[in-house]
Design a protein around this motif. Structure first.
Motif, mmCIF file in Angstrom:
data_model
loop_
_atom_site.group_PDB
_atom_site.id
_atom_site.type_symbol
_atom_site.label_atom_id
_atom_site.label_comp_id
_atom_site.label_asym_id
_atom_site.label_seq_id
_atom_site.Cartn_x
_atom_site.Cartn_y
_atom_site.Cartn_z
ATOM 1 N N UNK A 172 0.832 -1.204 0.000
ATOM 2 C CA UNK A 172 0.000 0.000 0.000
ATOM 3 C C UNK A 172 0.864 1.250 0.000
ATOM 4 N N UNK A 173 0.412 2.278 -0.703
ATOM 5 C CA UNK A 173 1.177 3.505 -0.811
ATOM 6 C C UNK A 173 0.936 4.441 0.373
ATOM 7 N N UNK A 174 -0.222 4.343 1.006
ATOM 8 C CA UNK A 174 -0.528 5.253 2.097
ATOM 9 C C UNK A 174 -1.509 4.589 3.047
ATOM 10 N N UNK A 175 -1.933 5.341 4.053
ATOM 11 C CA UNK A 175 -2.846 4.777 5.043
ATOM 12 C C UNK A 175 -4.191 4.418 4.436
ATOM 13 N N UNK A 176 -4.623 5.204 3.440
ATOM 14 C CA UNK A 176 -5.920 4.917 2.828
ATOM 15 C C UNK A 176 -5.894 3.575 2.123
ATOM 16 N N UNK A 177 -4.823 3.347 1.356
ATOM 17 C CA UNK A 177 -4.719 2.052 0.666
ATOM 18 C C UNK A 177 -4.553 0.918 1.662
ATOM 19 N N UNK A 178 -3.845 1.186 2.776
ATOM 20 C CA UNK A 178 -3.694 0.150 3.791
ATOM 21 C C UNK A 178 -5.041 -0.234 4.387
ATOM 22 N N UNK A 179 -5.878 0.779 4.680
ATOM 23 C CA UNK A 179 -7.202 0.483 5.215
ATOM 24 C C UNK A 179 -8.050 -0.272 4.202
ATOM 25 N N UNK A 180 -7.889 0.097 2.906
ATOM 26 C CA UNK A 180 -8.634 -0.622 1.877
ATOM 27 C C UNK A 180 -8.169 -2.078 1.808
ATOM 28 N N UNK A 181 -6.830 -2.272 1.892
ATOM 29 C CA UNK A 181 -6.324 -3.657 1.881
ATOM 30 C C UNK A 181 -6.824 -4.420 3.106
ATOM 31 N N UNK A 182 -6.822 -3.737 4.267
ATOM 32 C CA UNK A 182 -7.253 -4.398 5.492
ATOM 33 C C UNK A 182 -8.708 -4.844 5.383
ATOM 34 N N UNK A 183 -9.506 -4.077 4.653
ATOM 35 C CA UNK A 183 -10.916 -4.442 4.484
ATOM 36 C C UNK A 183 -11.082 -5.559 3.466
ATOM 37 N N UNK A 345 3.091 5.465 16.992
ATOM 38 C CA UNK A 345 3.256 4.039 17.313
ATOM 39 C C UNK A 345 2.311 3.184 16.484
ATOM 40 N N UNK A 346 1.090 3.675 16.312
ATOM 41 C CA UNK A 346 0.139 2.942 15.493
ATOM 42 C C UNK A 346 0.599 2.867 14.042
ATOM 43 N N UNK A 347 1.175 3.986 13.544
ATOM 44 C CA UNK A 347 1.653 3.981 12.172
ATOM 45 C C UNK A 347 2.762 2.928 11.976
ATOM 46 N N UNK A 348 3.693 2.866 12.949
ATOM 47 C CA UNK A 348 4.764 1.862 12.861
ATOM 48 C C UNK A 348 4.200 0.449 12.942
ATOM 49 N N UNK A 354 1.798 -4.592 7.686
ATOM 50 C CA UNK A 354 1.816 -4.678 6.231
ATOM 51 C C UNK A 354 2.906 -5.641 5.758
ATOM 52 N N UNK A 355 4.096 -5.495 6.328
ATOM 53 C CA UNK A 355 5.202 -6.392 5.962
ATOM 54 C C UNK A 355 4.882 -7.830 6.358
ATOM 55 N N UNK A 356 4.308 -8.001 7.545
ATOM 56 C CA UNK A 356 3.968 -9.355 7.995
ATOM 57 C C UNK A 356 2.925 -9.987 7.092
ATOM 58 N N UNK A 357 1.947 -9.166 6.655
ATOM 59 C CA UNK A 357 0.923 -9.710 5.756
ATOM 60 C C UNK A 357 1.538 -10.121 4.422
ATOM 61 N N UNK A 358 2.451 -9.313 3.898
ATOM 62 C CA UNK A 358 3.090 -9.634 2.631
ATOM 63 C C UNK A 358 3.939 -10.893 2.754
ATOM 64 N N UNK A 359 4.646 -10.980 3.875
ATOM 65 C CA UNK A 359 5.433 -12.196 4.109
ATOM 66 C C UNK A 359 4.529 -13.430 4.175
#
Length: 485
Positions: A172-183, A345-348, A354-359
Motif C-alpha cells: 500500500x502507498x498510504x494509510x488509505x490504501x492500507x485500510x482498503x487492503x485491510x478491508x 506508534x500505530x503507524x509503525x 503490512x510487511x507481515x501480511x506480505x510475508x
C-alpha cells in the motif's frame, strides 16, 4: 552360462540434480585446531559444457566463471538454515545428519561428501532456491567474506529477501490504501490466529502430508526388513555351500562330486544374493529413506508458513490494541502529545503489519507451489523406484533359476544299483551294452605279470548277477591269442 551383468533397468537412473553436475564436492581433508577437529571439503563450480539453452533457466545463474572454496560441515549447515529463512516456505533439500561418533571414518567421510554434493546440486536446480543470495555467497565468497557474512546479523537481509516482486506490487502507498487492503483481506482473528481463505486448503495439505509420512515410514520399516533378510539369505547360502562342500569331500564317488557341485553352486548364489541385497539397499531402501526426508522438508515448509501466520496475527492484534488506545486518548482533553505519540506508534505497527501480511501471503503462495511440485515430482519418482525394484527382483530370480538349473543334469546322472550303491554314469551303460575286447587280454599275460588279475576284482558284481557268465566271458576269448602263439 548366464551373464552376471545387470540389465539396463537396474543401472543408476539420471536424477534431476544431474543438471548441476558442474558443482562438485571433493578432497576431504581433516584439520585440527587445538582440541577441535573437523573435515573440510573443496567445493568447485565449473561452467557446464552444454549450451545455456540445454540447461534449466535457474541452473544458468552465475556459472560463467570458475570458483573453488573450502567449506566444512558447519558451513553447509549455515547454508541450509539460511535458505529456510531467506526462502521461507520452500522445500529445502535434506542435509546429511550430524554424526557425533565415527565422523572421521573414511567410509563415513566419503558418504557425507556424496550427500553434501547432492545437497548443493539439488539446491542449484531448485526453482525457488537457485537465486538465493546465500547460495551464491556459499559457492563463491572467500574465507574472510564468508566468515563475516556468517557472523553478521541477517535481519536486514531477511527482511528484503522475504519480499517477492509480487508482494512488492501489493504494498500500500498510504494509510488509505492500507485500510482498503485491510478491508479486502477477508481475514479475522479467531483463537489468536488470523484466518485466511486458503486455510481449508492448507488443512487438507497438512492431513495429506501427515498420512503420507505415516505410510512411508511403514514402507521404510518393511523395506529395511527385506534388505536385512536378503543379507541373511546370502550368509545362509554361504554356510549351506560350505556344509555341502564338506559333505561332498566325505564321498569318493560320483555322488560326492555332485554334492560338491551343490556346494559350489550355493557359493555362487551367496555372492549373487549379497550383491542383490546391496542393490536393494542403494536402489530401493535409500530412495525410500530420502523420500521420507523430503516429506519432513515439506513439514518444515508448512511450519514456516505457520510461523509467518503467528507473526501476522501478532501484528494485527497489536494494531487493534493501539487503535483502541488512541481512540480513548483522543477523548481526553489536554492529551494531544500522548495522542500524537500513540498515533506514531500505530503507524509503525501498521507498517509492520503490512510487511507481515506480505510475508505471510508470499510464503503461503510459495508453499502451495512447492507442494504442487512435490506431488508431481515425487509421484513420478515413486513410480520409478517401485518399477526399478520390480525389475531388480525379476532379474535376481531369473539368475537364481539359471544357476539352480545347472545342477539338475549333474544330479540326474548319479544312478544307484539295486543295493543303493552309486554307479558311475559313464561306465555302466558301456559295460552292460557289450564287453570291452581289450580288457581280458592282460589276464593271460606271461607269469611275470601275474599281478595283473586285479582288474578282475574291479569288475562290479551287480552288472553280472550270474557267476557262470563271468566264467564264460573269461573262458572263450583266450582261444584266439593262444592260437596265435
Amino acid at each position: 552360462m548366464m551373464s552376471m551383468a545387470g540389465p539396463p533397468t537396474t543401472a543408476q537412473r539420471p536424477q534431476a540434480e544431474d543438471a548441476a553436475s558442474y558443482i562438485t564436492v571433493s578432497d576431504p581433508v581433516q584439520h585440527a585446531e587445538g582440541m577441535n577437529k573437523f573435515t573440510s571439503y573443496r567445493v568447485d563450480v565449473r561452467p557446464p559444457n552444454a549450451a545455456p539453452s540445454d540447461q534449466p533457466q535457474e541452473v544458468n545463474m552465475n556459472i560463467s566463471t570458475f570458483s573453488a572454496v573450502l567449506r566444512r560441515y558447519s558451513d553447509f549447515l549455515w547454508l541450509y538454515e539460511r535458505l529456510h529463512m531467506e526462502k521461507a516456505g520452500a522445500i529445502v533439500p535434506p542435509l546429511p545428519e550430524k554424526q557425533p561418533v565415527g565422523r572421521f571414518d573414511p567410509n563415513f567421510i566419503e558418504d557425507r561428501r556424496m550427500n553434501l554434493e547432492r545437497f548443493l546440486r539439488r539446491v542449484a536446480v531448485h526453482p525457488e532456491l537457485a537465486d538465493a543470495k546465500c547460495l551464491d555467497t556459499f559457492l563463491r565468497a572467500d574465507d574472510v567474506t564468508f566468515s563475516a557474512t556468517k557472523n553478521a546479523k541477517g535481519e536486514a537481509v531477511l527482511a528484503s529477501s522475504t519480499l517477492s516482486p509480487t508482494s512488492l506490487s501489493m504494498k500500500p502507498k498510504n494509510d488509505v490504501s492500507f485500510k482498503r487492503w485491510f478491508a479486502e483481506a477477508k481475514t479475522s482473528i479467531s483463537g489468536d490466529l488470523v484466518r485466511s481463505p486458503d486455510d481449508d486448503l492448507f488443512e487438507e495439505i497438512h492431513r495429506y502430508v501427515h498420512g503420507l509420512d505415516t505410510q512411508m515410514r511403514n514402507v521404510a520399516q518393511q523395506t529395511t526388513g527385506l534388505v536385512r533378510k536378503g543379507k541373511e539369505i546370502a550368509n545362509g547360502l554361504f554356510e549351506f555351500g560350505l556344509a555341502f562342500n564338506l559333505l561332498g569331500q566325505s564321498e569318493a564317488d560320483a555322488l560326492g562330486d555332485a554334492l560338491g557341485k551343490v556346494g559350489e553352486t550355493a557359493d555362487r548364489l551367496s555372492v549373487l544374493s549379497a550383491d542383490h541385497a546391496a542393490k536393494e539397499m542403494s536402489q530401493f531402501e535409500d530412495p525410500i529413506q530420502d523420500y521420507i526426508k523430503t516429506i519432513h522438508a515439506v513439514k518444515l515448509a508448512l511450519q514456516r508458513r505457520h510461523e509467518k501466520r503467528l507473526s501476522y496475527s501478532t501484528c494485527l492484534a497489536s494494531v487493534e490494541a493501539k487503535q483502541s488506545a488512541l481512540s480513548k486518548m483522543r477523548l481526553l482533553p489536554g492529551q494531544e502529545a500522548k495522542s500524537y505519540a500513540l498515533e506514531m506508534s500505530l503507524r509503525r505497527a501498521q507498517e509492520a503489519t503490512q510487511i507481515a501480511q506480505e510475508d505471510f501471503a508470499a510464503v503461503s503462495q510459495r508453499v502451495l507451489r512447492e507442494v504442487d511440485r512435490f506431488k508431481r515430482e515425487k509421484a513420478e519418482e515413486m513410480r520409478r523406484i517401485v518399477l526399478d525394484y520390480i525389475n531388480l527382483q525379476v532379474d535376481y530370480n531369473k539368475k537364481m533359476e539359471e544357476i539352480w538349473a545347472t545342477l539338475i543334469p549333474q544330479l540326474e546322472q548319479v544312478q544307484l544299483d539295486n543295493n543303493s550303491n552309486v554307479i558311475a554314469p559313464a561306465s555302466v551303460p558301456k559295460s552292460q551294452a557289450q564287453p570291452a575286447p581289450a580288457t581280458p587280454a592282460p589276464q593271460y599275460a606271461p607269469a611275470p605279470f601275474s599281478a595283473q588279475p586285479q582288474p578282475q576284482q574291479q569288475v562290479p558284481a551287480a552288472p553280472y548277477p550270474d557267476s557262470s557268465m563271468l566264467s564264460v566271458q573269461y573262458r572263450d576269448p583266450p582261444t584266439t591269442p593262444m592260437q596265435g602263439m
